[in-house]
Design a protein around this motif. Structure first.
Motif, PDB file in Angstrom:
ATOM      1  N   PHE A 115       0.777  -1.417   0.044  1.00 57.09           N
ATOM      2  CA  PHE A 115      -0.042  -0.278  -0.152  1.00 57.09           C
ATOM      3  C   PHE A 115       0.612   1.209   0.033  1.00 57.09           C
ATOM      4  CE2 PHE A 115       1.124  -0.688   4.468  1.00 57.09           C
ATOM      5  CZ  PHE A 115       1.022   0.771   4.914  1.00 57.09           C
ATOM      6  N   TYR A 116       2.028   1.242   0.627  1.00 59.47           N
ATOM      7  CA  TYR A 116       2.779   2.501   0.583  1.00 59.47           C
ATOM      8  C   TYR A 116       3.699   2.779  -0.686  1.00 59.47           C
ATOM      9  CZ  TYR A 116       5.974  -1.208   1.773  1.00 59.47           C
ATOM     10  OH  TYR A 116       6.601  -2.474   2.166  1.00 59.47           O
ATOM     11  N   ASP A 117       3.594   1.584  -1.316  1.00 61.21           N
ATOM     12  CA  ASP A 117       4.037   1.864  -2.807  1.00 61.21           C
ATOM     13  C   ASP A 117       3.167   2.655  -3.674  1.00 61.21           C
ATOM     14  OD1 ASP A 117       6.819   0.373  -2.498  1.00 61.21           O
ATOM     15  OD2 ASP A 117       5.585  -1.210  -2.436  1.00 61.21           O
ATOM     16  N   TYR A 118       2.062   2.045  -3.531  1.00 61.87           N
ATOM     17  CA  TYR A 118       0.774   3.080  -4.069  1.00 61.87           C
ATOM     18  C   TYR A 118       0.881   4.164  -3.874  1.00 61.87           C
ATOM     19  CZ  TYR A 118      -3.974   3.857  -5.511  1.00 61.87           C
ATOM     20  OH  TYR A 118      -4.995   4.741  -6.186  1.00 61.87           O
ATOM     21  N   LEU A 119       0.755   4.423  -2.465  1.00 59.88           N
ATOM     22  CA  LEU A 119       0.697   5.809  -2.113  1.00 59.88           C
ATOM     23  C   LEU A 119       1.925   6.814  -2.536  1.00 59.88           C
ATOM     24  CD1 LEU A 119      -1.051   5.122   1.507  1.00 59.88           C
ATOM     25  CD2 LEU A 119      -2.100   6.132  -0.509  1.00 59.88           C
ATOM     26  N   GLY A 120       2.796   6.231  -2.395  1.00 64.85           N
ATOM     27  CA  GLY A 120       4.278   6.834  -2.872  1.00 64.85           C
ATOM     28  C   GLY A 120       4.766   7.548  -1.420  1.00 64.85           C
ATOM     29  N   ILE A 121       4.516   6.998  -0.252  1.00 65.73           N
ATOM     30  CA  ILE A 121       4.759   7.774   1.060  1.00 65.73           C
ATOM     31  C   ILE A 121       5.571   6.744   1.729  1.00 65.73           C
ATOM     32  CG2 ILE A 121       3.110   9.331   0.868  1.00 65.73           C
ATOM     33  CD1 ILE A 121       1.394   7.674   2.904  1.00 65.73           C
ATOM     34  N   PRO A 122       6.484   6.721   2.484  1.00 68.27           N
ATOM     35  CA  PRO A 122       7.042   6.050   3.817  1.00 68.27           C
ATOM     36  C   PRO A 122       6.135   5.947   4.615  1.00 68.27           C
ATOM     37  CG  PRO A 122       8.222   8.143   4.090  1.00 68.27           C
ATOM     38  CD  PRO A 122       7.230   8.482   2.546  1.00 68.27           C
ATOM     39  N   TYR A 123       6.040   4.662   5.362  1.00 64.73           N
ATOM     40  CA  TYR A 123       5.150   4.159   6.460  1.00 64.73           C
ATOM     41  C   TYR A 123       5.722   3.771   7.674  1.00 64.73           C
ATOM     42  CZ  TYR A 123       0.740   2.889   8.157  1.00 64.73           C
ATOM     43  OH  TYR A 123      -0.276   2.487   9.181  1.00 64.73           O
ATOM     44  N   THR A 124       5.664   4.227   8.762  1.00 62.57           N
ATOM     45  CA  THR A 124       6.001   3.682   9.860  1.00 62.57           C
ATOM     46  C   THR A 124       5.059   2.898  10.746  1.00 62.57           C
ATOM     47  OG1 THR A 124       7.567   5.697  10.324  1.00 62.57           O
ATOM     48  CG2 THR A 124       7.117   4.278  12.307  1.00 62.57           C
ATOM     49  N   PHE A 125       5.379   1.527  11.005  1.00 64.38           N
ATOM     50  CA  PHE A 125       4.583   0.459  11.289  1.00 64.38           C
ATOM     51  C   PHE A 125       4.671   0.449  12.855  1.00 64.38           C
ATOM     52  CE2 PHE A 125       5.295  -0.510   7.099  1.00 64.38           C
ATOM     53  CZ  PHE A 125       4.073  -1.183   6.550  1.00 64.38           C
ATOM     54  N   ARG A 126       3.709  -0.231  13.475  1.00 64.41           N
ATOM     55  CA  ARG A 126       3.641  -0.495  14.949  1.00 64.41           C
ATOM     56  C   ARG A 126       4.898  -1.009  15.624  1.00 64.41           C
ATOM     57  NH1 ARG A 126      -2.136  -0.741  16.460  1.00 64.41           N
ATOM     58  NH2 ARG A 126      -1.633  -2.562  18.004  1.00 64.41           N
ATOM     59  N   ASP A 127       5.675  -1.628  15.010  1.00 57.55           N
ATOM     60  CA  ASP A 127       7.032  -2.159  15.442  1.00 57.55           C
ATOM     61  C   ASP A 127       8.227  -1.039  15.131  1.00 57.55           C
ATOM     62  OD1 ASP A 127       7.623  -2.122  12.793  1.00 57.55           O
ATOM     63  OD2 ASP A 127       8.101  -4.177  12.921  1.00 57.55           O
ATOM     64  N   ASN A 128       7.849   0.032  14.859  1.00 57.11           N
ATOM     65  CA  ASN A 128       8.651   1.196  14.727  1.00 57.11           C
ATOM     66  C   ASN A 128       9.628   1.147  13.454  1.00 57.11           C
ATOM     67  OD1 ASN A 128       7.710   2.907  16.839  1.00 57.11           O
ATOM     68  ND2 ASN A 128       8.920   1.598  18.349  1.00 57.11           N
TER      69      ASN A 128
END
Length: 356
Positions: A196-209
Motif C-alpha cells: 500500500f505504501y508503494d501505491y501511495l508513494g509515501i514512507p510508512y512507520t509501522f507499530r514495530d517502529n
C-alpha cells in the motif's frame, strides 16, 4: 495506533466528493426489489439494543448462532439486519441497495444491500450492551459513508484519482506491479511485492517502529495482499504488520494473513492440496478474506487473497482481488473467473476464509 508520515486525513469534503464523483460505484435504490423485501429498521434510540436473549423487544431482537459463533440482529419481521462474529471486528449491516460494476473488464454486476464496516473492537457475546458498540452502531447503521466495498471499487481500472488535503492520491486506478523483465504473458508477467505504501508513494512507520520506503517503480501498484492492506489497513484502520513476522495486525502476505491468529477463521485451513478444497462455502459472509493456492512453486504457502462480495446479478458467488492478468483489482474473468462456486480456476483453488 501505528505512527506514520504524511498519512492522508479523509475529511468530510473528500468523502462527499468521492461519493458524488465516482463513476465506478454506481449507487442505485432498487424501488421494486426494496418493496418486496422487509424494510430495514433505522436506529432511533439505544433501548432497541438492550436485549441479548433472542426474544422480541418490540422492534428488534438479538439471536446467538454457531459455526462461527456470532450475534445476529433481526428486524421486527425477523429479517437479518446486522451480523457480528466473535473475535472479529468486521460487521455486515443491511442498508440501501448498491450496484458495483467494472465495465472495463466484465459485464458482471454486484447488486447488494450489504455494507461491510470495521468496528473499533472485536465482537464478543454481550457486546450489544456496551457503550462503545451502541455509539458505533448508532453512527453507522443506515449510514451511507464509504464502507470497505465502496473503497474496493475505488481502485479498479479507470477509477478516478482522488487526493487528500496534503496532495496524496489515496485512491484511483491501481496496477498490480511493474513488468517483470524475466516474465511473460501467463507466466509472472508482473512483479509482486507492491504494498500500500508503494501505491501511495509515501514512507510508512509501522507499530514495530520500522519505517519502509516506497519504491518508485511500484508507484500506484498493489499486489493481492497489498490491496487488502490498502483497504482494511490504510483506509479502514485495521492494524498492519511490517512483515509476516514483525509487529501485530494484518500480515504482509496472503499466506501470513491466512495463517495468522487474528479475526475468526470461518473456513479453516486444512491443507494446500486439491483435497483441501472446502466442500461447503455457505458460511461465507460479504467482507470475508478468501485464500487460494494457485502456484505449485510456492509449495505449502497460500499465494493469493481476495475479498468475498456475495452474489452477482447472475447468482454466482463473486470476489474481488488484485492480479497480474488484469494489472490490478478486478471482479473480471481474465486470468480466471472471479467466482467461488462451480469448478472454475479460483473455485477449485480456494482453501480457506477469514473474517477480520
Amino acid at each position: 495506533m501505528p505512527k506514520k508520515k504524511k498519512r492522508p486525513v479523509l475529511h468530510t469534503a473528500t468523502v462527499l466528493s468521492l461519493i458524488a464523483g465516482s463513476a465506478y460505484l454506481t449507487y442505485e435504490l432498487r424501488a421494486e426489489e426494496q418493496a418486496k423485501a422487509p424494510a430495514v429498521q433505522a436506529v432511533t434510540d439505544t433501548p432497541l439494543l438492550q436485549s441479548s436473549t433472542g426474544k422480541e423487544t418490540g422492534r428488534q431482537s438479538w439471536e446467538r448462532l454457531k459455526n462461527p459463533a456470532r450475534s445476529v440482529l433481526r428486524g421486527e419481521g425477523g429479517e437479518v439486519v446486522a451480523t457480528f462474529t466473535d473475535a472479529a471486528r468486521t460487521a455486515t449491516l443491511k442498508g440501501p441497495s448498491r450496484t458495483f460494476t467494472e465495465p472495463a473488464n466484465t459485464t458482471s454486476r454486484v447488486v447488494t444491500e450489504d455494507w461491510v464496516r470495521l468496528m473499533p473492537e472485536p465482537w464478543r457475546q454481550g457486546a450489544e450492551k456496551e457503550k462503545w458498540f451502541k455509539d458505533w452502531f448508532k453512527q453507522y447503521f443506515g449510514s451511507e459513508e464509504d464502507d470497505v466495498f465502496a473503497m474496493a471499487f475505488q481502485y479498479v481500472q479507470g477509477a478516478p484519482v482522488k487526493k487528500d488535503d496534503e496532495g496524496i492520491a489515496y485512491m484511483g486506478d491501481a496496477a498490480f506491479g511493474p513488468l517483470n523483465p524475466d516474465g511473460s504473458e501467463g507466466n509472472d508477467l508482473r512483479e509482486e511485492l507492491s504494498d500500500f505504501y508503494d501505491y501511495l508513494g509515501i514512507p510508512y512507520t509501522f507499530r514495530d517502529n520500522s519505517t519502509i520506503q516506497p519504491e518508485a517503480k511500484r508507484a500506484r501498484a498493489v499486489d493481492c495482499s497489498g490491496y487488502m492492506r490498502l483497504l482494511w489497513g490504510y483506509r479502514a484502520r485495521y492494524p498492519l504488520m511490517s512483515s509476516d513476522g514483525s509487529g501485530d495486525g494484518l500480515p504482509r502476505t496472503a499466506n501470513g494473513m491466512a495463517r495468522a491468529d487474528i479475526g475468526a477463521d470461518v473456513i479453516k485451513l486444512t491443507g494446500v492440496g486439491a483435497e483441501a478444497r472446502p466442500q461447503n462455502i455457505d458460511v461465507l459472509q460479504p467482507g470475508d478474506l478468501v485464500f487460494f493456492k494457485l502456484d505449485a512453486r510456492t509449495k505449502e504457502r497460500l499465494d493469493h487473497v481476495g475479498m468475498y462480495l456475495g452474489n452477482d446479478s447472475e447468482g454466482h458467488r463473486i470476489f474481488i482481488s488484485s492480479r497480474e492478468e488484469v494489472n490490478g483489482p478486478t471482479i473480471g474473468d481474465k486470468g480466471g473467473t472471479s467466482r467461488l462456486d462451480g469448478n472454475g480456476y479460483y473455485a477449485k483453488t480456494l482453501r480457506s476464509a477469514k473474517r477480520l
